[in-house]
Design an enzyme around this catalytic site. Structure first.
Site, PDB file in Angstrom:
ATOM      1  N   TYR A  63     -28.072   4.067  -0.123  1.00 52.32           N
ATOM      2  CA  TYR A  63     -27.408   3.901  -1.249  1.00 52.32           C
ATOM      3  C   TYR A  63     -26.741   5.434  -1.818  1.00 52.32           C
ATOM      4  O   TYR A  63     -25.802   5.552  -2.254  1.00 52.32           O
ATOM      5  CB  TYR A  63     -27.968   3.326  -2.563  1.00 52.32           C
ATOM      6  CG  TYR A  63     -27.111   2.897  -3.376  1.00 52.32           C
ATOM      7  CD1 TYR A  63     -26.230   1.521  -3.509  1.00 52.32           C
ATOM      8  CD2 TYR A  63     -27.027   3.902  -4.729  1.00 52.32           C
ATOM      9  CE1 TYR A  63     -25.326   1.703  -4.564  1.00 52.32           C
ATOM     10  CE2 TYR A  63     -26.031   3.275  -5.682  1.00 52.32           C
ATOM     11  CZ  TYR A  63     -25.446   2.354  -5.543  1.00 52.32           C
ATOM     12  OH  TYR A  63     -24.414   2.231  -6.492  1.00 52.32           O
ATOM     13  N   PHE A 107       5.694   8.111  -6.629  1.00 54.80           N
ATOM     14  CA  PHE A 107       5.332   6.960  -5.689  1.00 54.80           C
ATOM     15  C   PHE A 107       4.568   6.207  -6.469  1.00 54.80           C
ATOM     16  O   PHE A 107       4.062   6.142  -7.463  1.00 54.80           O
ATOM     17  CB  PHE A 107       3.979   7.779  -4.772  1.00 54.80           C
ATOM     18  CG  PHE A 107       3.603   6.925  -3.613  1.00 54.80           C
ATOM     19  CD1 PHE A 107       4.453   6.574  -2.671  1.00 54.80           C
ATOM     20  CD2 PHE A 107       2.302   6.075  -3.943  1.00 54.80           C
ATOM     21  CE1 PHE A 107       4.095   5.650  -1.699  1.00 54.80           C
ATOM     22  CE2 PHE A 107       2.487   5.183  -2.823  1.00 54.80           C
ATOM     23  CZ  PHE A 107       3.075   4.853  -1.730  1.00 54.80           C
ATOM     24  N   THR A 108       4.726   4.742  -5.919  1.00 55.86           N
ATOM     25  CA  THR A 108       4.392   3.438  -6.465  1.00 55.86           C
ATOM     26  C   THR A 108       2.962   3.491  -7.149  1.00 55.86           C
ATOM     27  O   THR A 108       2.938   3.251  -8.516  1.00 55.86           O
ATOM     28  CB  THR A 108       4.544   2.399  -5.691  1.00 55.86           C
ATOM     29  OG1 THR A 108       3.752   2.517  -4.538  1.00 55.86           O
ATOM     30  CG2 THR A 108       5.874   2.224  -5.331  1.00 55.86           C
ATOM     31  N   ASP A 168      -0.436  15.476  -4.255  1.00 47.70           N
ATOM     32  CA  ASP A 168      -0.664  14.242  -3.450  1.00 47.70           C
ATOM     33  C   ASP A 168      -0.489  14.613  -1.979  1.00 47.70           C
ATOM     34  O   ASP A 168       0.369  14.817  -1.452  1.00 47.70           O
ATOM     35  CB  ASP A 168       0.310  13.096  -4.066  1.00 47.70           C
ATOM     36  CG  ASP A 168       0.088  11.754  -3.052  1.00 47.70           C
ATOM     37  OD1 ASP A 168      -0.720  11.939  -1.986  1.00 47.70           O
ATOM     38  OD2 ASP A 168       0.451  10.662  -3.412  1.00 47.70           O
ATOM     39  N   LYS A 210      -3.715   7.849   5.948  1.00 49.82           N
ATOM     40  CA  LYS A 210      -2.528   8.537   6.623  1.00 49.82           C
ATOM     41  C   LYS A 210      -2.912   9.574   7.539  1.00 49.82           C
ATOM     42  O   LYS A 210      -3.460   9.475   8.671  1.00 49.82           O
ATOM     43  CB  LYS A 210      -1.376   8.904   5.625  1.00 49.82           C
ATOM     44  CG  LYS A 210      -1.124   7.799   4.272  1.00 49.82           C
ATOM     45  CD  LYS A 210      -0.955   6.556   4.411  1.00 49.82           C
ATOM     46  CE  LYS A 210      -0.833   5.767   3.119  1.00 49.82           C
ATOM     47  NZ  LYS A 210      -0.484   6.022   2.082  1.00 49.82           N
ATOM     48  N   ARG A 257      12.048  -0.184   0.662  1.00 49.32           N
ATOM     49  CA  ARG A 257      11.817   1.012  -0.246  1.00 49.32           C
ATOM     50  C   ARG A 257      13.265   1.095  -1.101  1.00 49.32           C
ATOM     51  O   ARG A 257      14.015   1.875  -0.686  1.00 49.32           O
ATOM     52  CB  ARG A 257      11.580   2.125   0.426  1.00 49.32           C
ATOM     53  CG  ARG A 257       9.976   2.344   0.395  1.00 49.32           C
ATOM     54  CD  ARG A 257       9.175   2.389  -0.705  1.00 49.32           C
ATOM     55  NE  ARG A 257       7.629   2.231  -0.439  1.00 49.32           N
ATOM     56  CZ  ARG A 257       6.999   1.576  -0.981  1.00 49.32           C
ATOM     57  NH1 ARG A 257       7.294   0.356  -1.679  1.00 49.32           N
ATOM     58  NH2 ARG A 257       5.666   1.579  -0.747  1.00 49.32           N
ATOM     59  N   PHE A 281       7.069  -5.512  -5.162  1.00 47.45           N
ATOM     60  CA  PHE A 281       7.394  -5.561  -3.974  1.00 47.45           C
ATOM     61  C   PHE A 281       6.484  -6.379  -3.021  1.00 47.45           C
ATOM     62  O   PHE A 281       6.510  -6.600  -2.053  1.00 47.45           O
ATOM     63  CB  PHE A 281       7.820  -4.114  -3.294  1.00 47.45           C
ATOM     64  CG  PHE A 281       6.692  -3.179  -3.480  1.00 47.45           C
ATOM     65  CD1 PHE A 281       6.540  -2.534  -4.635  1.00 47.45           C
ATOM     66  CD2 PHE A 281       5.796  -3.062  -2.382  1.00 47.45           C
ATOM     67  CE1 PHE A 281       5.543  -1.494  -4.792  1.00 47.45           C
ATOM     68  CE2 PHE A 281       4.923  -1.983  -2.421  1.00 47.45           C
ATOM     69  CZ  PHE A 281       4.627  -1.448  -3.808  1.00 47.45           C
TER      70      PHE A 281
HETATM   71  C1  LIG Z   1      -0.466   5.539   0.519  1.00 49.15           C
HETATM   72  C2  LIG Z   1      -0.197   6.656  -0.428  1.00 49.15           C
HETATM   73  C3  LIG Z   1      -0.784   6.515  -1.636  1.00 49.15           C
HETATM   74  C4  LIG Z   1      -1.960   5.306  -2.291  1.00 49.15           C
HETATM   75  O1  LIG Z   1      -3.025   5.324  -1.283  1.00 49.15           O
HETATM   76  P1  LIG Z   1      -3.807   3.951  -0.861  1.00 49.15           P
HETATM   77  O2  LIG Z   1      -4.616   4.245   0.110  1.00 49.15           O
HETATM   78  O3  LIG Z   1      -2.499   2.977  -0.230  1.00 49.15           O
HETATM   79  O4  LIG Z   1      -4.321   3.492  -1.963  1.00 49.15           O
HETATM   80  C5  LIG Z   1      -0.810   7.484  -2.700  1.00 49.15           C
HETATM   81  N1  LIG Z   1       0.394   8.380  -2.362  1.00 49.15           N
HETATM   82  C6  LIG Z   1       1.103   8.298  -1.310  1.00 49.15           C
HETATM   83  C7  LIG Z   1       2.062   9.530  -0.942  1.00 49.15           C
HETATM   84  C8  LIG Z   1       0.890   7.393  -0.270  1.00 49.15           C
HETATM   85  O5  LIG Z   1       1.500   7.433   0.770  1.00 49.15           O
END
Ligand SMILES: *Cc1c(COP(=O)(O)O)cnc(C)c1O
Length: 459
Positions: A74, A126-127, A217, A260, A384, A451
């Site tokens: 844990y 970004f969303t 980010d 990513k 998008r 979306f």
């Molecule tokens: C995918 C993404 C996020 C969010 O990450 P998740 O792992 O999908 O929660 C944030 N910023 C960017 C630029 C992304 O491509």
């Protein structure tokens, strides 16, 4: 970008995953069931899944071996310390807070740094980032260069922050009302467009005078580094690893969706040199994600990220990854299909407004192309554009952003260039018969991040 000799993948295939090949009639049925929203298709009904590069990477044998070494204690499991060491070495940040994925990290970061009513300037929204900024009481302000909003503008660094816009905003709002700068690498919503190292230095110079923090980010920082290596003077002889370290040195911290760059299926983290931010973040991570040494992930997942971080900075891997994206993009360009240029690092973005100039924006041209592409070939892409942008908080009206795009996102180490050929041929076919593509109307609209779950019918 492609050289004279073929540059092939620096890996070979050890395990295969079968794909289902379906008929056009079958796909017509399935897209209807999915409300003409590619997010709502079942993946087994998809032939080539270019919906996203998020969590869709193929892991290496070394990562899979690491999965077996998960320490599922844990607290204080060994895989956390391996991850911490990998981030310290490759990103150069001292403190690491794991999270279940990128938005988990964004949630914690936004709550840690934003006071009600403060502003967060950034290079295009970004969303999930914007959503968490707003939920924490902040307001996102776009300070990206104008070229980023023009799909055919061929600027080498369309992800750059506009220094004058940023300065003007600081002057207007007052530095004390700015929570931090949200500075994204390989800007997704602009088409995977990088910022330059020069821009990173300028933003650092400008903000440090005011004591304003910069939080990257860094989700696609590696792909951003590749473009710096290829396009910016002084970097061609540097390794991706060296470029990444320099880039990170200009920020106070970062959030990362490990799904990513980091070549894993799940995970994320905050990394920072700021001790106070770290302390606030670990206080919150135990509330929302899990203990600060696992952050909502299993020990095995932490190990896979740690190993993926070393693999992601392999120069030959990065070269083959981005060349594959260019391979697809250049095939489309050759046939005159309108796409965002320059081609980005993780995806090819079809410019729906030039693809379907006759279709009203209210009929969601990008969403319509994505649905038609699936029916044509079983290739899954995503919208998008206006559907993703949602509604204006104050007026309640649909936002029609300048960019109305269909994203063909290439998973890492997953598909071959023959798969890219199949995709290109389908897009080209649709483009030649574009007057046959029907517009859509939204018949179900979720209140947040619409979306993902929205449903449509042909008009
Ligand atoms: C995918 C993404 C996020 C969010 O990450 P998740 O792992 O999908 O929660 C944030 N910023 C960017 C630029 C992304 O491509």
């Amino acid at each position: 970008m492609t050289g004279k000799r073929t540059f092939a993948e620096p890996y070979k295939i050890k395990m295969v995953e079968p794909l289902k090949i379906t008929t056009r009639e079958y796909r017509e049925e399935k897209i209807k069931e999915a409300g003409f929203n590619t997010f709502l298709l079942k993946s087994e009904d998809v032939y080539l899944d270019l919906l996203t590069d998020s969590g869709t990477s193929a892991m290496s044998d070394n990562q899979w071996a690491g999965i077996m070494l998960g320490d599922e204690a844990y607290s204080g499991g060994r895989n956390f310390y391996n991850l911490e060491k990998a981030i310290q070495e490759i990103y150069g940040f001292k403190y690491v807070v794991p999270a279940h994925q990128g938005r988990g990290a964004e949630h914690i970061l936004s709550l840690s740094l934003i006071k009600e009513g403060q502003f967060v300037p950034g290079n295009m929204y970004f969303t999930t980032t914007k959503e968490h900024i707003e939920r924490a009481g902040g307001n996102f302000v776009d300070v990206i260069i104008d070229e980023a909003h023009i799909p055919e503008a061929r600027h080498p660094f369309k992800g750059n922050v506009d220094i004058e816009k940023l300065q003007a905003f600081i002057d207007k709002a007052g530095a004390e009302n700015i929570a931090y700068i949200s500075y994204a690498s390989a800007v997704n919503m602009a088409g995977g467009q990088p910022f330059s190292m020069e821009n990173a230095r300028e933003v650092r110079k400008l903000t440090s005078g005011y004591g304003i923090k910069i939080i990257y980010d860094a989700t696609r920082a590696v792909e951003n580094c590749y473009f710096i290596k290829k396009r910016e003077r002084g970097y061609s002889d540097k390794s991706i690893r060296e470029i990444l370290l320099e880039m990170m040195s200009y920020a106070d911290g970062c959030t990362v969706s490990a799904k990513k760059d980091c070549l894993v299926n799940i995970g994320g983290f905050i990394a920072t040199n700021d001790e106070l931010l770290y302390q606030r973040a670990i206080e919150l991570v135990v509330v929302f994600e899990g203990l600060h040494t696992y952050g909502g992930l299993a020990g095995r997942d932490l190990e896979a990220i740690a190993r993926g971080i070393y693999e992601m900075v392999d120069d030959n891997y990065v070269e083959s990854r981005i060349r594959q994206v260019y391979y697809l993009g250049e095939r489309l360009l050759k046939e005159g299909v309108p796409i965002v240029e320059p081609i980005g690092g993780h995806a090819v973005f079809i410019d729906a407004l030039r693809f379907l100039p006759q279709m009203p924006r209210e009929q969601f041209p990008a969403q319509s192309i994505a649905a038609a592409l699936y029916v044509d070939s079983g290739v899954r892409s995503m919208e998008r554009g206006a559907v993703s942008a949602g509604r204006d908080k104050k007026t309640g009206e649909n936002i029609f952003p300048k960019l109305e795009l269909v994203r063909l996102t290439i998973p890492r180490r997953v598909y071959t260039n023959l798969h890219m050929d199949v995709t290109a041929e389908s897009v080209i076919e649709l483009y030649k018969n574009r007057e046959k593509i029907k517009g859509l109307k939204m018949v179900y609209e979720p209140r947040r991040l619409r979306f993902f779950l929205a449903r449509f019918e042909p008009v």
